[in-house]
Design a protein around this motif. Sequence first.
Motif, PDB file in Angstrom:
ATOM      1  N   ALA A 113       0.829  -1.210   0.000  1.00 49.71           N
ATOM      2  CA  ALA A 113       0.000   0.000   0.000  1.00 49.71           C
ATOM      3  C   ALA A 113       0.860   1.256   0.000  1.00 49.71           C
ATOM      4  N   ARG A 114       1.930   1.248   0.786  1.00 53.32           N
ATOM      5  CA  ARG A 114       2.840   2.403   0.801  1.00 53.32           C
ATOM      6  C   ARG A 114       3.448   2.629  -0.583  1.00 53.32           C
ATOM      7  N   GLU A 122     -13.239   0.699   5.177  1.00 58.39           N
ATOM      8  CA  GLU A 122     -11.793   0.514   5.269  1.00 58.39           C
ATOM      9  C   GLU A 122     -11.143   0.579   3.893  1.00 58.39           C
ATOM     10  N   HIS A 123     -11.781   0.000   2.890  1.00 63.35           N
ATOM     11  CA  HIS A 123     -11.273   0.098   1.520  1.00 63.35           C
ATOM     12  C   HIS A 123     -11.219   1.557   1.064  1.00 63.35           C
ATOM     13  N   GLU A 124     -12.288   2.280   1.343  1.00 66.01           N
ATOM     14  CA  GLU A 124     -12.362   3.675   0.894  1.00 66.01           C
ATOM     15  C   GLU A 124     -11.288   4.534   1.551  1.00 66.01           C
ATOM     16  N   ALA A 137      -0.800   2.625   7.035  1.00 63.55           N
ATOM     17  CA  ALA A 137      -1.592   2.498   8.255  1.00 63.55           C
ATOM     18  C   ALA A 137      -3.010   2.013   7.956  1.00 63.55           C
ATOM     19  N   ALA A 138      -3.603   2.518   6.863  1.00 65.59           N
ATOM     20  CA  ALA A 138      -4.967   2.109   6.506  1.00 65.59           C
ATOM     21  C   ALA A 138      -5.022   0.635   6.142  1.00 65.59           C
ATOM     22  N   MET A 139      -4.026   0.153   5.412  1.00 65.49           N
ATOM     23  CA  MET A 139      -4.001  -1.267   5.049  1.00 65.49           C
ATOM     24  C   MET A 139      -3.793  -2.123   6.289  1.00 65.49           C
TER      25      MET A 139
END
Length: 221
Positions: A103-104, A189-191, A207-209
């Motif tokens: 994700a990063r 969470e996906h959004e 962090a979101a992932m």
Amino acid sequence: MAVPSAVAGLLKRPARLGDAVYAAIFERIMALEVVPGERISVDAVARQLGVSQTPIREAMGRLESEGLVRKTPLVGYSATPRLGAAELADLYEMRLQLEPFAARKCAALMPDAVIEQLEALCQEMADLAKREGLAAYAQFAQLDMAFHDQIAVSAGNALVAEALGRLHSHVHLFRLLAEAKVPAAANGEHEALVAAIRARDGDGAEAAMRAHIERSRRRFA
């Protein structure tokens, strides 16, 4: 493999027949119309869908690469057995090591056009959250796998993408035997994850992932 009434009958032939055959078999597995461990006859599926064995074998190859079916010499294909609790814990541990990293990387590398595709997938998954039952969950599972696989591929590390490619389907198969319901919380969470990638916020995307995977693991508890 029995012919389910909801999908029995010949397939319409789109420009890419192999994709339609793959989607039909995938949906049967994800809807538990083919139970874990059940043998899948290439000849029988070809008759049921009204196609030759060639696109069936092509679809089986794709499903095998995703870990959804197994091929045994001199026996043929069967649906992959469901993971046990210890194996699922190992799977989540691996996801937590690799997917926040991916994700990063996506926050720096993902083209705007691909971000738009992820946003469209988020909308489709949100729409499915309004429905209940195995069919809705099977469709959600396919979209969720596409979402996570796109992030893995867009990170630009082929080894990471390969390692993650077989993981997400097992999460969905495990959930199916407990609760056939689209997890609405996952959509938010996906959004949040896509919003961080669009903002080119590497820390936020990582962090979101991580939060998404940890919450997904807790939803099994």
